[in-house]
Scaffold this motif. Structure first.
Motif, PDB file in Angstrom:
ATOM      1  N   CYS D  46      33.561  38.642  31.531  1.00  0.00           N
ATOM      2  CA  CYS D  46      33.755  38.158  32.868  1.00  0.00           C
ATOM      3  C   CYS D  46      32.947  38.964  34.153  1.00  0.00           C
ATOM      4  O   CYS D  46      32.982  39.923  34.118  1.00  0.00           O
ATOM      5  N   GLN D  52      32.765  33.213  33.234  1.00  0.00           N
ATOM      6  CA  GLN D  52      33.044  33.945  32.107  1.00  0.00           C
ATOM      7  C   GLN D  52      32.154  33.308  30.906  1.00  0.00           C
ATOM      8  O   GLN D  52      32.038  32.146  30.739  1.00  0.00           O
ATOM      9  N   HIS D 208      39.412  38.666  30.444  1.00  0.00           N
ATOM     10  CA  HIS D 208      40.094  38.261  31.970  1.00  0.00           C
ATOM     11  C   HIS D 208      41.218  39.285  32.242  1.00  0.00           C
ATOM     12  O   HIS D 208      41.133  39.533  33.517  1.00  0.00           O
TER      13      HIS D 208
END
Lengths: 309, 309, 309, 309
Positions: D46, D52, D208
């Motif tokens: 990310c 991403q 994430h």
């Protein structure tokens, strides 16, 4: 030495011990043991001719605790012989009696059968093929037979107390298990271990018990002569945890102590001695018990290292 | 047992040892010692009645090395008594004989006088107030007197060899100095240490030397009875480095080994024994020497842990 | 941030440090260093644009001591590359900076180049093929070139002082030699080691020196970009002995301390910082120096672990 | 660098890893984990701008195991602040991740929150005042919120598997309890511990999750900026057990590994990276995962120790 002299020596030692200011600290990590007064002191000696002399609280029951490591060793050695040494070593330990670190360094092989981890292994070995109740029954029979006395029992309150609070022993058991050096579930081996530590005996009973290790002809023949030598050797080098060298130096008699304050000491061919006083020194051995044995050894020249025997 | 039997036992042991395939590895970290053949084997026994029996290479000279730690301990104990224990401990070591790490853990106090660091301290103590030459002279006089033999010398080549290659001993000395547990410059204490390690003796001389530790009446009276007991106790718990427990278990006789392959073993009141074979086991103790003592102990029931004495 | 702000921040830190009651203990095991007042404090910062700001005793000379381990590492890494790691490790140490025990556990391979044993090995490596004088000459040239300043010298009194009293370093050197991890005689490697530890610099010189580690374009190109990363990584994980984790946590800047009280700290791409105050904390790192760097890092968000850079 | 380049770099790394012969050994002490193929490899990154990129098995679920030590630390640090450090240290460990010995040396204070004993303590702390179910609920909420993804669950089979076979963790818990450094019964703290280790995530979810540690503006604000710095610092010095120094040297990015083969790596301000491959090196860290991060760091100059950032 006349027998009267020995009795007088014991009475003198008893009086000297009563006068000591520092009596050590009663083990507090087992709540049941913490209740005993540090002023208690008893001693009893069995001789080769069958006579027995005692002084002080020699008929008071105390928790044998680690002295029971001699019981498990004797039984395991009888059953497994040198096969025993695949799972436990024969070297003194320089760490505390419940040290985990040396177990890690030695990859799960305890240094000797007289530290907690080592006795867990011997306990685990004599559990093989039996239930815990049967194993404890066998141990009690062995102890009663050696002591020629059936009035020897386990105190369930002490065993229960240690089951709850004995975190280091639980840690040792799981650690042994992680190295696959326990064959039974931790709670089963620990259950037997905590119960045989909770056997209660008096000094008179314990001195009587030790006769087979002194090699007396009037003692029940329970263990081979070779194994008697082996047990005595281990008591000399490992019987007092990381205070074994000091004890050998001061007393010079093979002996095994317990945190209940008892010590069994064996002068081969000559005497089986039991002493009890619950206050401990910093290595976890009876403070007055050790002093008493030193006084006895000095005054009678009772040391295996003395030529005069 | 008749005397003839003892001689025959020694001859039998000698023959058995010659037949062993594994004779251990000769110490290679001291170049001079690496030259000796591992096939050499000698044994000699002095009895309480003054008789001496020998077999094998009992009149060959070998480097006593760490057996000399008994000499320094005997002299230091005589001079300082219990004051000695302020600078060195009395507990077995679980590390190698030249371990530095346990010295760090113990803040510069060696575990006992029979590991290298401990003997450096006792050497440093007997150096006080004398020159190195005087101290070595005193040690030689002590050894010769105990052995009733003036033909005992230091091999300067061995001492020189170790001075150059003995880096671990230099490390130990500087480490002790950093904790202020050496009173003399490192090179002076080490000089005396390397030289007394380089004393050469035969098995017959060494067995003769040990008579005072066996408490024989015909031995020169060099050390108090208390100190004899103390030295024997330390030999039992610490005499074979981190193999002391194993030795006590197998042999059951107080003894001190050296990397030259010699072992002095003392059965109080009964026998002073010297054995020599230069091949070592992994703890640095004579492999055949240990086996020979085990065989002797087993066949004659010569163990302080046996009731039959 | 304007440059004026940085200068003011340094002046504020300087004032705060003067107000601290606990200034740590000046190293007393090197007699020459024990003479310096713990009240001294200096700081200097070089920025990427070539500007330099200072406060306090930034032009006073101090003994760089272990900061010189960065010099030997930089030279050895340049000469041997990854071959260096055959003789020394890259892991933090949990023991004191002059610990012998972990050297024994690791069989003579020091844990990293920033503990004493590790720097003895890197010193030994850069000695190969040269005389001690030539090696020291090379080191001084390297330091002077990096600092763009020829007025950097060795204090022979400090070197001599440590040669006599540095027993632990002598022990480490002999111990390394016993594992054949020194190629030169102990006294030669130690001679160079004691002398480069005795290099004297000011905060202004040391901050100037560090520019190549910060990767400034105006710095002399002395070391490859890969090696710069490597040195900074080692300063982060190992630069403060067994206090490295704490330093990374509090300050978050790669840095190397010395027992003379100096610290070199590198914020890659942004700043080269030198701070000096001779009082040490219990891990042997400058007490006020560490606090000053923490204050600087907090107030300017100068941490490699902060997203705001 | 263009975003296309980053994706291509990830694909290249993925291909390189597939070609490696040595993929390490899958953890076999947790039976459930031993079933996973060592050929699996996934990576996801990310960036600060919210994009991403992923390659390989980036959407496969794996057991996060010790990566969950970051979750407990983040929650405990938020709740207790510096009070946390009364019960656990901040220094790297030189022993294995489940070492008992250093816990004994440190008297029950684990060296840092990223070894097992340390995470048991942080788990015990966040258990205070809640039931195990509530505590696990809080942890899952924290992880899901950070990852902006509710599809994150605990695998009960893995938790059950470890409860039965995790003898070393049981030993550690009892050992901590013996030093009174656990406030809850061992089975309760261990229960929560085994369950949060059994959280399953994909590389995409884990990358994430890490955004708040990278300090991205688009990340949920869960932890103070100070605590982010602290967590990153601990990941750098302690994130790979006794291989942390090596990882910092080779990769130069704060990161935490788990024996499930996952690694979370944080480049502050720039990237949150998750990589997974189940084969481990001898320190217990993902072998290919570590290599992949090294390749990424080298090719993009993504190291906190590089000036070029």
């Amino acid at each position: 030495m006349s027998k009267t002299d020995l009795h007088q020596t014991l009475l003198d030692i008893c009086a000297d011990m009563a006068g000591c200011n520092d009596k050590g600290a009663v083990a507090n990590y087992i709540p049941e043991l913490a209740k005993v007064s540090p002023d208690r002191f008893g001693i009893s000696v069995c001789l080769a001719d069958g006579q027995q002399f005692s002084a002080g609280d020699a008929t008071a029951r105390f928790s044998v605790q680690s002295v029971s490591k001699v019981f498990t060793l004797a039984i395991a050695l009888g059953r497994y012989g040198d096969g025993l040494w695949r799972r436990v070593g024969r070297e003194p330990s320089t760490h505390e009696f419940n040290s985990v670190q040396e177990l890690e360094l030695r990859k799960g092989i305890p240094p000797n059968p007289f530290v907690n981890a080592g006795a867990l292994v011997t306990t685990d070995m004599i559990l093989a093929g039996s239930t815990p109740a049967e194993t404890l029954g066998e141990m009690l029979r062995f102890v009663r037979q050696a002591a020629s006395d059936d009035d020897i029992l386990i105190d369930p309150a002490v065993a229960a107390s240690e089951t709850i609070t004995g975190h280091k022993n639980w840690a040792l058991a799981h650690f042994l298990a992680s190295f696959k050096n326990l064959e039974h579930p931790c709670e089963r081996t620990l259950g037997v271990y905590f119960h045989h530590c909770a056997i209660e005996m008096t000094c008179e009973q314990l001195a009587h018990f030790g006769r087979f290790l002194a090699g007396f002809s009037h003692s029940p023949s329970l263990v081979s002569r070779d194994n008697v030598r082996s047990i005595n050797a281990l008591m000399m080098t490992c019987g007092h945890y990381n205070g074994s060298g000091e004890f050998a130096y001061r007393v010079g008699i093979p002996a095994k102590s317990g945190v209940g304050g008892g010590i069994l000491a064996i002068l081969p061919g000559k005497a089986s001695i039991a002493v009890w006083s619950p206050g401990l020194n910093k290595q976890g051995n009876s403070l007055l018990g050790t002093r008493a044995l030193e006084a006895l050894s000095k005054s009678l020249e009772w040391s295996v290292f003395d030529s005069g025997r």
